[in-house]
Design an enzyme around this catalytic site. Structure first.
Site, short mmCIF file in Angstrom:
data_model
loop_
_atom_site.label_atom_id
_atom_site.label_comp_id
_atom_site.label_asym_id
_atom_site.label_seq_id
_atom_site.Cartn_x
_atom_site.Cartn_y
_atom_site.Cartn_z
N TYR A 106 69.23 -88.01 79.06
CA TYR A 106 70.23 -87.25 78.29
C TYR A 106 71.65 -87.47 78.81
O TYR A 106 72.57 -86.78 78.42
CB TYR A 106 69.89 -85.76 78.31
N ASP A 168 58.46 -81.72 82.80
CA ASP A 168 57.70 -82.92 83.19
C ASP A 168 58.06 -83.39 84.59
O ASP A 168 57.20 -83.81 85.35
CB ASP A 168 57.97 -84.06 82.21
N HIS A 407 65.49 -94.87 79.98
CA HIS A 407 64.96 -94.36 78.72
C HIS A 407 65.95 -93.45 78.03
O HIS A 407 66.85 -92.88 78.64
CB HIS A 407 63.63 -93.63 78.95
N TYR A 488 66.46 -81.61 68.71
CA TYR A 488 66.54 -80.34 69.46
C TYR A 488 67.45 -80.44 70.68
O TYR A 488 67.86 -79.43 71.23
CB TYR A 488 65.14 -79.87 69.87
N ARG A 489 67.78 -81.67 71.07
CA ARG A 489 68.50 -81.88 72.32
C ARG A 489 68.86 -83.36 72.34
O ARG A 489 68.14 -84.16 71.76
CB ARG A 489 67.55 -81.58 73.47
#
Ligand code: ADP
Length: 545
Positions: A106, A168, A407, A488-489
């Site tokens: 993110y 996670d 990622h 959502y994010r």
């Protein structure tokens, strides 16, 4: 110009002269102590998850120098956070708060505006201020990671009494994850919903406590999140309206037993019927935690070996090769794996597990995997630990799929319905494979909704790979939005685009957010652009991307 190997010229925030900026930093050194202000003039090092940089995104999808901090400061208290904020207002310097900066996928620790001063809260503000074993709550500062909270419960002999909930990866900040609306996998997995009470430094430098925290002498700050009046907490998550310096979190009583289970389903096309089976079970709490359905590609990547182990040509792995490679794993020749956990004493679990078993077996070919046949290093056990609140980092393994693996995710929200799952699966597969990547979807069911999580694993040493991943994500976001699905994010680089998809009634929601931003942060110093919210000083000047 050749750069000295040990020195980089630090980036300076736009709109301030280099000398003035360096002088301003000296002023801050006097307030915080020289050792708590660091200019970012060293070569950028990516490190790894547990030794991540706080100056940039270690998994950047752009050039590393694009979203980079000019300096990093380390306040040691709420008062020092206030000082930093007042300093930023005085000099009109953008600041970007992080708790720990492990927000991988993110944007990591990177600021949205190049040259921002990163306010690294976690390094010095890392106290667990309270653990209340009677009320099952805690109060933490930004630098408290899931590991630290878990260890603290153990040290106090409370880990059998109550559980934390971890996402996670357990190295992140309890506050950082909650304010970004991350999730975990016990029944307390909705972190934002499970928080209770915030202390926030506003962009003006004032401090507030929300909920019961506003009542002097209260003893219920972590018990009743609402207090009196408007519920303000919401505006401090996924926003740039304040810096959270303390947060209360509710903790889960030990349920008195647990049992992890795993089912597999043979075909890609089983996804739809499976989702229609999961929906009523999840909403009625037979499935008590976030329900996860992971594709075999994701399962294979979770073993931590590079994809070149299985396939060396460019383009997505052909499904015959994928299935053959997975044959020796617990998923075997099947397409989907469901990872779940039943909580409570044996007799209570038995009822739920029997119901789940008969429902899952409605999918022809469904298989139940016996955990006692799985070796201790199987991915299954990592899922098991996380579902009982034990922090873990095995989930990182699939990043090895690509060389220099990094990622970024596409994560649209939808109803838990077969038809929606099938549409999103088709969209993801088509776009991701056309871009040359392997499609590794996981469906994560919250309560009444699910997010599809499509992680694109790219090579951060390869400009072409980064460009292809980003272009693919942008297409996914737009096409999903046209179908009525929103994220959502998201990652820093996609925030403007995604904020734009929430545009009902001529962008009324963003206009409202901008009004709040201008009222709370008239100088526009706090995390400009985060979640697509730009302060007046930046708006319409080409900052969006
Ligand atoms: P983690 O420590 O879990 O890796 P981060 O510290 O990277 O999480 O936080 C994720 C994002 O949430 C940050 O980029 C930042 O924008 C925001 N954030 C984190 N902590 C705070 C905080 N204490 N106050 C305000 N915003 C925060």
């Amino acid at each position: 110009k050749a750069q000295n190997a040990r020195q980089r010229l630090p980036v300076v925030p736009q709109g301030i002269e280099r000398d003035d900026f360096l002088k301003a930093l000296d002023e801050l050194r006097e307030q915080l102590g020289a050792e708590h202000v660091e200019v970012n003039n060293k070569p950028l090092r990516d490190g790894w998850y547990m030794e991540h940089p706080n100056t940039h995104d270690m998994m950047t999808i752009l050039d590393e120098e694009e979203l980079v901090a000019s300096a990093v400061v380390f306040p040691g208290s709420t008062q020092e956070v206030q000082q930093v904020v007042r300093w930023a207002n005085k000099h009109l310097i953008p600041i970007f708060p992080i708790s720990m900066g492990r927000n991988l996928g993110y944007g990591g620790a990177a600021p949205r505006v190049r040259g921002s001063v990163t306010v690294d809260l976690g390094r010095r503000m890392n106290a667990i201020l309270d653990i209340n074993a009677e009320d099952y709550t805690c109060l933490v500062e930004p630098g408290v990671s899931y590991y630290a909270l878990y260890e603290a419960l153990k040290a106090r002999g409370l880990d059998e009494h109550m559980w934390i909930d971890t996402p996670d990866l357990g190295g992140g900040s309890v506050i950082g994850n909650a304010v970004d609306r991350g999730v975990g996998y016990t029944p307390y997995g909705d972190h934002w919903a499970c928080h209770a009470g915030l202390e926030v430094v506003l962009p003006s430098g004032e401090v507030i406590r929300t909920g019961m925290g506003a009542l002097p002498g209260n003893n219920s700050w972590q018990l009743f999140p609402y207090g009196f009046g408007p519920f303000s907490d919401g505006i401090f998550s996924q926003s740039n309206f304040g810096i959270v310096t303390q947060m209360g979190m509710t903790l889960m009583p030990n349920p008195g037993g647990y049992e992890a289970f795993m089912y597999t389903f043979p075909n890609d096309e089983d996804l739809g019927p499976l989702m229609d089976i999961i929906r009523p079970l999840r909403i009625s709490n037979i499935f008590e935690n976030v329900a996860q359905v992971r594709h075999v590609t994701q399962g294979l990547a979770s073993r931590g070996l590079p994809r070149s182990t299985y396939y060396t040509s460019p383009g997505p792995i052909p499904s015959s090769i994928l299935r053959a490679a997975a044959a020796s794993t617990p998923v075997g020749d099947h397409a989907w794996a469901y990872y779940g956990m039943a909580y409570g004493p044996a007799h209570i679990r038995a009822h739920k597990l029997a119901l789940i078993d008969s429902e899952f077996r409605r999918v022809p070919g469904a298989r139940k995997i016996d955990p006692s046949t799985l070796p201790p290093d199987e991915y299954f056990w990592s899922r098991e630990r996380v579902a009982r609140g034990v922090p873990d980092i095995q989930e990182l393994a699939w990043v090895n799929w690509a060389p220099n693996g990094a990622h970024i995710a596409f994560s649209p929200v939808s109803p838990i319905r077969g038809a929606d799952a099938a549409r999103l699966f088709e969209l993801g597969k088509r776009r991701v494979e056309a871009a040359g990547f392997d499609f590794m979807p996981a469906f994560v069911v919250g309560l009444r909704e699910m997010h599809l999580i499509v992680e694109i694993v790219f090579d951060r040493g390869d400009v072409g790979s980064k460009k292809a991943a980003l272009a693919c994500l942008r297409d996914l976001v737009d096409e999903a939005a046209a179908m009525g699905y929103g994220e959502y994010r998201t990652h820093l680089v996609l925030m403007d685009q995604i904020a734009g998809t929430y545009g009902w009634n001529d962008g009324a929601l963003m206009k409202f957010n901008e009004k709040l931003k201008d009222a709370l942060d008239p100088n526009g110093i706090l995390a400009p652009g985060r979640c697509g919210i730009w302060p007046k000083r930046y708006r319409g000047r080409g900052w969006e991307m």
